[in-house]
Write an enzyme that holds these catalytic residues in place. Structure first.
Site, PDB file in Angstrom:
ATOM      1  CE1 TYR A 111     -25.967   5.681  -9.198  1.00  0.00           C
ATOM      2  CE2 TYR A 111     -24.327   5.515 -10.931  1.00  0.00           C
ATOM      3  CZ  TYR A 111     -25.575   5.208 -10.430  1.00  0.00           C
ATOM      4  OH  TYR A 111     -26.424   4.417 -11.166  1.00  0.00           O
ATOM      5  CE1 TYR A 124     -25.884   1.330 -10.574  1.00  0.00           C
ATOM      6  CE2 TYR A 124     -27.641   0.051 -11.566  1.00  0.00           C
ATOM      7  CZ  TYR A 124     -26.839   1.173 -11.557  1.00  0.00           C
ATOM      8  OH  TYR A 124     -27.002   2.126 -12.531  1.00  0.00           O
TER       9      TYR A 124
END
Lengths: 388, 98
Positions: A291, A341
Site C-alpha cells: 500500500y 487509488y
C-alpha cells in the site's frame, strides 16, 4: 496451501477522474464484471463485505444487482489500511458456512465528489467511518490532509533511517516505470526520472513531494470469494493462503501519532508475523503489492514486513529489488501512486492478475503474491497462467 | 478510561510545558484558508511523556530538527480559544546546531 477459500473472480470499472455516476452504480458494475470473470451470476451471491468508509449501502446494492438473499455481510474499519481485511472476512464467512459466495467491493469518487486529499477542517466524525480517529487533535494546527498526517511519521522515519527524498524518488521512478506500461494506469505512457521527482513541488517538506502522492481516483473494484471445493469448478481460482488483520494498541488510522516508535509500522510487523506463520516464507513471495498512499510508507512496510532490515529499505530499492528482475517485484501495476487509488483494492486485483499470468508487467512464473495494506494483508497462490 | 488500570477517574495534570520535537513537517499543499502556509507542524514529546500535535513558532526554519528542546506558549484561535504551541527553549544553540 489454502485457508479453504479462494478468489474466483475480479472486476472493475474504468479508473478516471470523473466517473459521472454514483458509487452504487460503480460498485454494481464492478461486481457484475467480477461475477462474469468467475462464471457466476448475481443470484449466486449471498455475502457482501466492504470498508466502513465505503458509501454504498448493502440494501441499495442488492436492489441494483437483483440478488435475492444476503445471508451475511460485514464491514472492515481502518480505511485503506483495512483494504485486505475484506478477504479475511470473506474467507471466514465461506469457510464457516455463513455464506457461499461473497463479493468484496470498494467504490470511490475520490476526485469528482470530494477530493480525498483536500484540506478539510470540519465534518470528519471521530470514527473509523471517516478514515481516521484522531483528526480532532490535528485540525487546530493545520494538519488537515492525509499527506500532512502521514508526513510526521515519515519525517521520524527519515530521522531514524537516514532515508531522503531522493530515496523515496527512486521508488517512485520504479512505480512510474511500471505504470507507464500498464494501460489501466493513470500514468500510462508517462514514466519519470529521479530529476522529475526531485523537481515536483513540496507537499509536506522534507518527506512528501507531489510525485510521492497517490492519485485521487474515481472507480470501483470487486472480488468474488468462495470455498475451495466450489472454486475448483471455476476457470482461474486463486487461493487465499493466508489472511490477517491486525490492530495494534494505540495505533490510530491515518493520523497515527501515538505509538512508541513512529518510524516503525507496528501493524505491519504484526501482520507479517501472522501471514508468515502460514508455512509460506518471505523468500516464497514472487510478487508483492504494498500500500503506497505515499512513498514513505512503502519503505516503512518493506522493513516492518521483514523484507529488509530497519533502515535498509532505501538500499534495497536502490539495488533494484522492486523492479521486474529484482528479488521482490513490487506494485507492478504502478501502485496507488502510478495506477490509481481504489483505496487499496486495485492492488489485490493486480496480485490476482499476476498469479493468473495476465498482468501487463508480468513476473515470470509468479506463484505466490503478498498484498500488504500495512495492517491487513493476504498471501495468495495462483493457478498458473490462464488464458484471458 | 485509563487503558492500564481501567480507572474512569480522569482529570488534568499540570505539566512543565517543556519537551522536545519528536517529528515535524512544513506543510505546503493542499491549503485551507484558515491557516498561513507553510504550516510548521510538529509532534512534541513533553518531559512528562505525553506526545501531542502542535505548531512550532518563533523559530528559524533552518533550526527545526528532531530533538530540538522546546517550551510551550499559547496561540489564539479564530474561535476565541487558545491552543498550546511551542518555541525553542531560550538559550538553546541556534542555527547550525543540528
Amino acid at each position: 496451501m489454502s485457508t479453504g477459500a479462494s478468489i474466483v473472480g475480479i472486476g472493475r470499472t474504468e479508473w478516471s477522474k470523473d466517473a459521472g455516476r454514483s458509487e452504487t452504480q460503480l460498485a454494481a458494475e464492478a461486481i457484475l464484471d467480477a461475477l462474469g470473470d468467475a462464471g457466476l451470476e448475481a443470484a449466486d451471491v449471498d455475502g457482501l463485505v466492504s470498508y466502513t468508509i465505503d458509501p454504498v449501502e448493502e440494501t441499495e446494492l442488492v436492489r441494483a444487482l437483483g440478488t435475492p438473499l444476503v445471508n451475511w455481510s460485514s464491514r472492515v474499519p481502518y480505511g485503506g489500511g483495512g483494504s485486505q481485511g475484506v478477504l479475511l472476512h470473506a474467507m471466514a464467512a465461506v469457510v464457516s458456512g455463513a455464506a457461499d459466495v461473497v463479493v468484496a467491493y470498494r467504490a470511490i469518487r475520490a476526485r469528482s465528489k470530494s477530493r480525498f486529499g483536500s484540506a478539510q477542517v470540519t465534518g470528519r466524525p471521530t470514527s473509523s467511518h471517516a478514515g481516521t480517529t484522531a483528526s480532532q487533535w490535528c485540525t487546530p494546527f493545520g494538519v488537515v490532509t492525509p499527506a500532512a498526517w502521514m508526513s510526521l511519521n515519515a519525517v521520524r522515519y527519515m530521522h531514524a533511517s537516514g532515508a531522503t527524498s531522493e530515496d523515496f524518488g527512486r521508488a517512485v521512478v520504479q512505480l512510474r516505470a511500471y505504470a507507464a506500461t500498464n494501460p489501466w494506469a493513470h500514468f500510462f505512457g508517462r514514466p519519470i526520472t529521479l530529476e522529475d521527482h526531485q523537481a515536483s513541488r513540496w507537499i509536506a517538506e522534507p518527506a512528501i513531494r507531489l510525485f510521492d502522492c497517490c492519485q485521487e481516483t474515481d472507480g470501483a473494484a470487486a472480488i468474488v470469494i468462495t470455498r475451495d471445493d466450489r472454486a475448483a469448478h471455476t476457470r482461474a481460482p486463486v487461493a487465499i493462503a493466508a489472511a490477517a488483520s491486525c490492530a495494534v494498541f494505540e495505533e490510530e488510522i491515518a493520523s497515527n501519532h501515538y505509538t512508541a516508535d513512529l518510524a516503525v509500522m507496528d501493524g505491519s510487523v504484526a501482520l507479517a508475523e501472522r501471514l508468515f506463520s502460514s508455512g509460506i516464507s518471505r523468500s516464497d513471495v514472487d510478487v508483492a503489492m504494498i500500500y503506497d498512499a505515499f512513498t514513505p510508507i512503502l519503505l516503512m512496510q518493506l522493513e516492518a514486513l521483514g523484507f529488509c532490515e530497519r533502515g535498509e529499505a532505501r538500499h534495497f530499492i536502490a539495488d533494484g529489488n522492486l523492479g521486474p528482475s529484482g528479488s521482490l517485484p513490487c506494485n507492478t501495476n504502478g501502485g496507488l501512486i502510478g495506477e490509481g487509488y481504489i483505496h487499496g483494492m486495485n492492488l489485490t486485483l493486480e496480485a490476482v492478475r499476476q498469479l493468473r499470468g495476465q498482468a501487463p508487467n508480468q513476473v515470470a512464473a509468479a506463484r505466490t503474491a503478498l498484498v500488504s495494506a500495512s495492517r491487513t494483508g493476504v498471501l495468495l497462490t495462483g493457478p498458473g497462467t490462464v488464458s484471458p | 478510561m485509563c487503558p492500564r488500570c481501567h480507572s474512569t477517574d480522569l482529570g488534568f495534570e499540570a505539566a512543565t510545558g517543556r519537551g522536545i520535537v519528536y517529528s515535524y513537517a512544513f506543510l505546503h499543499h493542499p491549503r485551507h484558508p484558515a491557516f498561513d502556509y507553510p504550516v510548521l507542524a510538529a509532534l512534541v514529546e513533553l518531559d512528562e511523556g505525553v506526545r501531542l500535535m502542535t505548531n512550532l513558532v518563533d523559530v528559524d526554519p533552518l533550526d527545526v530538527r528532531v530533538g530540538l528542546p522546546v517550551e510551550v506558549t499559547f496561540a489564539d484561535t479564530a474561535g476565541g480559544g487558545v491552543v498550546p504551541v511551542f518555541r525553542p527553549v531560550s538559550g538553546e544553540p541556534g542555527r547550525g546546531s543540528s
